[in-house]
Motif scaffolding. Structure first.
Motif, PDB file in Angstrom:
ATOM      1  N   GLU A 191      -3.076   3.746  -4.833  1.00 47.79           N
ATOM      2  CA  GLU A 191      -2.441   3.113  -3.670  1.00 47.79           C
ATOM      3  C   GLU A 191      -2.923   3.716  -2.352  1.00 47.79           C
ATOM      4  OE1 GLU A 191       1.671   2.121  -3.808  1.00 47.79           O
ATOM      5  OE2 GLU A 191       1.744   2.345  -5.986  1.00 47.79           O
ATOM      6  N   ASP A 240      -4.545   4.305   1.084  1.00 50.79           N
ATOM      7  CA  ASP A 240      -4.811   3.374   2.179  1.00 50.79           C
ATOM      8  C   ASP A 240      -5.026   4.196   3.448  1.00 50.79           C
ATOM      9  OD1 ASP A 240      -4.849   1.445   4.192  1.00 50.79           O
ATOM     10  OD2 ASP A 240      -3.188   0.286   3.326  1.00 50.79           O
ATOM     11  N   LEU A 285      -2.987   3.654   6.970  1.00 45.76           N
ATOM     12  CA  LEU A 285      -1.577   4.011   7.164  1.00 45.76           C
ATOM     13  C   LEU A 285      -1.448   5.194   8.108  1.00 45.76           C
ATOM     14  CD1 LEU A 285      -0.410   3.874   3.445  1.00 45.76           C
ATOM     15  CD2 LEU A 285       0.114   2.205   5.236  1.00 45.76           C
ATOM     16  N   ARG A 310       0.280   3.817  -0.139  1.00 44.46           N
ATOM     17  CA  ARG A 310       1.253   2.787   0.262  1.00 44.46           C
ATOM     18  C   ARG A 310       2.674   3.045  -0.237  1.00 44.46           C
ATOM     19  NH1 ARG A 310      -3.393   0.166  -0.757  1.00 44.46           N
ATOM     20  NH2 ARG A 310      -2.833  -0.359  -2.887  1.00 44.46           N
TER      21      ARG A 310
END
Length: 168
Positions: free
Chosen positions: A136, A138, A141, A147
């Motif tokens: 997850e 990313d 962010l 995430r």
């Protein structure tokens, strides 16, 4: 270890990537999570790092008038909740905010029913919770790596009695 001491991997005296504004970031030593792809794998070993007095860290913090706040990262800060709660209170007395990164979720921390954990949560302004999950990841962010991780406004969360996320 004395409750006025911390086991740390190191510090970054001026960071803009560990929370909002210019921050003094303390990387605690020791982490039970050992997330795959962790950004700080050198902090996992509980026997590594160095022991420092929290007042020596506070001296460095107050010497910089440009700081907005202090960030506790890791390792896992909640493994040293008692001395970090004391440091957080001293930081708040200087009108600075406190951001804490943790591999635990807020719900897991609450379910521990641990006085020291509760003290650190009570002294936390922003909690970035959840394990880093490589699948997850990313890079877009703000202030977190995957995430599933949440940026929680702890004051609003305490007032509402439910999780309130920070506006991005």
């Amino acid at each position: 270890m004395d409750l006025n001491e911390l086991k740390i991997a190191g510090v970054v005296e001026e960071s803009i990537v560990d929370g909002k504004g210019l921050r003094f970031t303390i990387f605690t030593q020791g982490c039970p999570h050992r997330c795959e792809g962790c950004h700080n794998p050198h902090t996992h070993d509980f026997s590594g790092g160095e022991t420092v007095a929290i007042h020596s860290l506070l001296t460095k913090i107050v010497d910089n008038p440009l700081l907005r706040g202090v960030t506790f990262s890791g390792g896992e800060p909640f493994c040293q909740a008692k001395p970090l709660a004391l440091l957080a209170k001293l930081v708040h007395a200087r009108k600075l905010d406190v951001t804490v990164y943790t591999g635990y979720t807020l719900e897991e921390l609450d379910s521990m029913h641990d006085e020291a954990v509760d003290e650190l949560l009570a002294a936390t302004d922003v909690l970035i919770d959840g394990k880093f999950i490589l699948a997850e990841r990313d890079l877009r962010l703000p202030f977190r790596g995957s995430r599933n991780q949440r940026m929680i406004d702890m004051q609003k969360t305490r007032e509402a009695g439910k999780v309130i996320l920070m506006k991005e």
